[in-house]
Design an enzyme around this catalytic site. Structure first.
Site, mmCIF file in Angstrom:
data_model
loop_
_atom_site.group_PDB
_atom_site.id
_atom_site.type_symbol
_atom_site.label_atom_id
_atom_site.label_comp_id
_atom_site.label_asym_id
_atom_site.label_seq_id
_atom_site.Cartn_x
_atom_site.Cartn_y
_atom_site.Cartn_z
ATOM 1 N N GLU A 1 -60.453 22.759 0.247
ATOM 2 C CA GLU A 1 -58.989 22.750 0.078
ATOM 3 C C GLU A 1 -58.538 21.533 -0.729
ATOM 4 O OE1 GLU A 1 -54.807 22.687 2.639
ATOM 5 O OE2 GLU A 1 -56.699 22.513 3.711
ATOM 6 N N LYS B 1 -59.447 27.264 -0.667
ATOM 7 C CA LYS B 1 -58.068 27.256 -0.160
ATOM 8 C C LYS B 1 -57.244 26.493 -1.189
ATOM 9 C CE LYS B 1 -55.070 26.231 3.761
ATOM 10 N NZ LYS B 1 -54.949 26.107 5.223
#
Length: 333
Positions: free
Chosen positions: A177, A219
């Site tokens: 992420e 992500k």
């Protein structure tokens, strides 16, 4: 789990019409959320709140996995069933946040780097034994005057790749992420440039660390105008710029991409996702991994009466999951 099984788990995480719910707030963060609705932040209240979310009837229809905090991964329902067991029975994969948060990047005022690599190999071994199928590590990239620096991007993407390699060694799918923060008055083009540079460096580092791309989930943050930018890009432009940026940087053999809501309103996060899924020829599934955008409405209802409002709060959780599940197929109205 061997590395050969990781692609199968990764694909299950982005199954058609399903996404990930993020309930991995640290105790400090959940305290802020609880304070805002007048609930005391005790271990029992945190457990009860997460049980309310995870026992939502039919949640597995639209949710493929849930990112948990260390405490939650070890907790049980009030009937004594481990959360991980409950989740697997309902077709929801247990995930775990493993980073230790951000600290200032020495020599670069205003920039941060994520910590948590020390001792991570042993922690991952334990998490795998506790039933975790995937993990998450968040890097934070701020946009501002002379920011981000190349040093900041390089340091954070290098850490993300080392984390990913350790996850795969432990038989856990890494969710990477790299969050580009919305704060600031930058325009959407600036966000595009920063997102592109960050993702290029991320996949270069993953390649250099021998990470199996087929066993990774990205992500990503959407390409957005800064929160304080006077001219906010509309839904169509956000979707077009985001997909364009991803196609320019992300390998086609990645199993899938889930978006963070990153401070967008519940509905806007859903609208953006839906618009992206109306485009043809996206090389990967585009889905969601929302935290606040999945929980905020339910938290307010639950907080009014944490014993008697469970079913009412769960209706909102299900409704949000359904909306986003439909948006992940471009079918949300």
């Amino acid at each position: 789990m061997s590395i050969d099984q990781l692609p199968e788990i990764a694909l299950a995480m982005v199954a058609r019409g399903k996404g990930i719910i993020a309930i991995d707030e640290s105790n400090a963060t959940i305290k802020k959320r609880f304070d805002s609705v007048g609930v005391e932040c005790t271990e029992e209240n945190r457990r009860a709140y997460r049980e309310m979310l995870l026992t939502t009837p039919g949640l597995g229809d639209y949710i493929s996995g849930a990112i948990l905090f260390d405490e939650t991964l070890r907790q049980k329902t009030k009937d004594g069933k481990p959360f991980t067991q409950l989740m697997m029975e309902n077709g929801i994969l247990p995930g775990i946040k493993v980073d230790k948060g951000t600290v200032p990047l020495a020599g670069f005022p205003g920039e941060v780097v994520t910590e948590g690599l020390d001792g991570l190999r042993d922690r991952l071994k334990e998490y795998a034994a506790l039933g975790a199928k995937f993990a998450k590590w968040r890097a934070v990239i701020n946009i501002g005057e002379d920011m981000p620096s190349k040093t900041c991007i390089d340091a954070n993407m290098h850490a993300l790749a080392r984390y990913a390699a350790l996850c795969q060694e432990a038989g856990i799918v890494p969710m990477v992420e790299p969050e580009i923060i919305m704060d600031g008055d930058h325009d959407i083009d600036t966000c595009y440039d920063v997102t592109e540079a960050t993702l290029r460096e991320l996949f270069q580092q993953l390649f250099e660390q021998n990470v199996l791309i087929e066993g990774v989930i990205l992500k990503a943050s959407m390409v957005l105008s800064g929160k304080d930018c006077e001219e906010q890009a509309d839904v169509e432009e956000v979707a077009a710029q985001t997909v364009h940026c991803l196609k320019a940087t992300v390998p086609a053999n990645l199993p899938g991409i889930v978006f963070l809501s990153g401070g967008q309103s519940d509905e806007l996060a859903t609208e953006h996702l839906n618009e992206m899924n109306t485009f043809e020829n996206n090389p990967w599934p585009l889905s969601f991994s929302y935290g606040r955008a999945m929980q905020s409405a339910a938290l307010k209802i639950w907080a009014k009466d944490i014993v008697n409002n469970v079913a009412e709060a769960q209706k909102t959780v299900y409704a949000r999951a359904k909306d986003n599940g439909l948006a992940a197929m471009g079918e949300w109205k």
